[in-house]
Structures are given as C-alpha cells and as structure tokens.
Design a protein around this motif. Structure first.
Motif: not given
Length: 259
Positions: A60-67, A69-72, A115-118
């Motif tokens: 979910d690109v609006t969620d910092e935690g989701s980002w 997790a994606a990078v991890l 979402g792009t910023f995050l």
C-alpha cells in the motif's frame, strides 16, 4: 548478458496494465523483480507465472510500514534494491473543482503524490547501500497542462514533477538518478474502465485520430522508454521528463490533402 542481470527492480502497481508490462520486461532482461501491489491474488499469480527471480509483496503505497516491508523483501530475497519504479496511481471521477469531494482529492493525492514521496524516502537508503541506483516516477501528460474536471489527478501529477527534480538534486551525488515519464493515453484498464465513482471511461470520450500518431499508446511503448532510463545507457540523465504520447500535446496534425 542482459541489461539488468544481477539487479533488483521494485515496481509499484505491478499487476496493472502498465505495471505488469514493466515487470515482465525487466524480468526478461535478467532482473530480479519485486511486484508491489495491493491486489494479492494477481500479484502472486504474476510472480508464479514468472517463476525464479520474481516475488510479490503486498504494498500500500500510502503506508510507511508497507514501504519498509517492500524494501526489506527486495533486500532479503535478492541482496540489493537497484531500481524503483513508482508506477502506482489512480484517477478521479470527472467533476468540476467546486463539486469534487475532498475525500476524492485526498485519496488521489495520497496514492499518486504521497505514495511517490514515501517510495523515494524508503528506497533511497537501500539504493545507497547498493552503491547507487535509479528511480523512475510515472506521471502523466495531465501533469503538463490543465485538464478540466480532473483537478486531483492533474495536481498530483504536476507535483510529482517537482518532487522528481528535487530528489534528483538531493540524490545525484549518491549515484542515484531520478527521472519522470509522462505517458499520454495508454490502452489499459486505467482508461478503458471508469474510475471509482465514475460512469464514463476516458476512452469513451477520447479519440486519437487527430494527432500525429493516430492510435492509443500500448503499455510496451512506455516500458521500452522505462527500460532505457533505468539502464546504464542513461547514466548521464537525471531530473529529466520524458513525454510519450504520440504527439497528443502537439495538437491536431495537418491532414493530407487529396491527390
């Protein structure tokens, strides 16, 4: 050898019409691909289709935690993150500014801009750890001029331009290039199906016939440009904007006179 051997690419909105085209093309060019999307069923199916060197992460690109997790996921599965494609986006149902629901405004800017910023914020440290990399933000030709009844989408895509140029300045000395692609009308469900809350699709009221290249764009048209910008061939390009619209912004083409 392929252009993206041993490189890891994260594509947001990776199950959509353009996103899945990008994912498949990077994979075919040797990349490890991380498919980021909120549609788990389609994301898992695409990863299974591609097989080795492909994983899905619910993003979910609006969620910092989701980002985070994606990078991890990218670094855990493949060791590095080398390319981020901020492709996820939504359209607003057409309406004049004075009747646009503020909730629609917030949702569109939340996904398209925040979402792009995050994404940039989350990916930058990983790209540094990889000794440099590439971010490509997918904007729109609507980010280059006003379009009546699409204020949330237009505003979000205009803002992505400034965000891209700022990120390019901040990250360039770290070996991280940041560029923007502005697609015109591309033949995907995004333009063939009405936006949430709308009854009419963009394709229902749009004809490419008057323009220099009289057809809708195809996802592969955008993908080929994206592959170039993400590759070493574009190593001297950052903070730049690339319009891919078949001449739409040029205005109507001259018609050939009858012989």
């Amino acid at each position: 050898m392929h252009r993206f051997d041993d490189r890891t690419v994260l594509v947001t909105g990776g199950t959509g019409g353009q996103g899945s085209s990008h994912v498949r093309a990077f994979h075919a060019e040797g990349a490890n691909v991380v498919i980021g999307d909120i549609d788990t069923a389609r994301g898992v199916a695409l990863a299974d289709e591609l097989g080795a060197r492909a994983v899905f992460t619910r993003l979910d690109v609006t969620d910092e935690g989701s980002w985070a997790a994606a990078v991890l996921t990218a670094e855990s599965a493949f060791g590095t993150l080398d390319v981020l494609v901020n492709n996820a986006g939504v359209q607003n149902p057409p309406a004049p500014i004075e009747t646009t629901d503020p909730a629609v405004w917030s949702r569109v800017l939340g996904i398209n801009l925040t979402g792009t910023f995050l994404g940039i914020r989350a990916a930058a440290p990983a790209l540094r750890r990889a000794a440099g990399g590439v971010i490509v933000n997918v904007a729109s030709t609507m980010g280059l001029g006003g379009t009546a009844h699409y204020a949330p989408y237009v505003a979000s895509k205009w803002a992505v331009r400034g965000l891209t140029q700022t990120a390019a300045l901040e990250l360039g000395r770290d070996g991280i290039r940041v560029n923007t692609i502005h697609p015109g009308v591309i033949a995907t469900p995004f333009i063939h199906e009405p936006a949430a809350g709308a009854t009419t699709a963009i394709a229902d009221v749009y004809s490419p016939e008057p323009f220099a290249v009289p057809r809708l764009g195809e996802p592969t048209d955008v993908t080929r440009l994206l592959l170039f910008l993400a590759s070493a061939e574009a190593s001297f390009i950052t903070g730049s904007e690339y319009v891919i619209d078949g001449g739409l912004l040029l205005g109507p083409a001259l018609q050939r006179s009858a012989a």
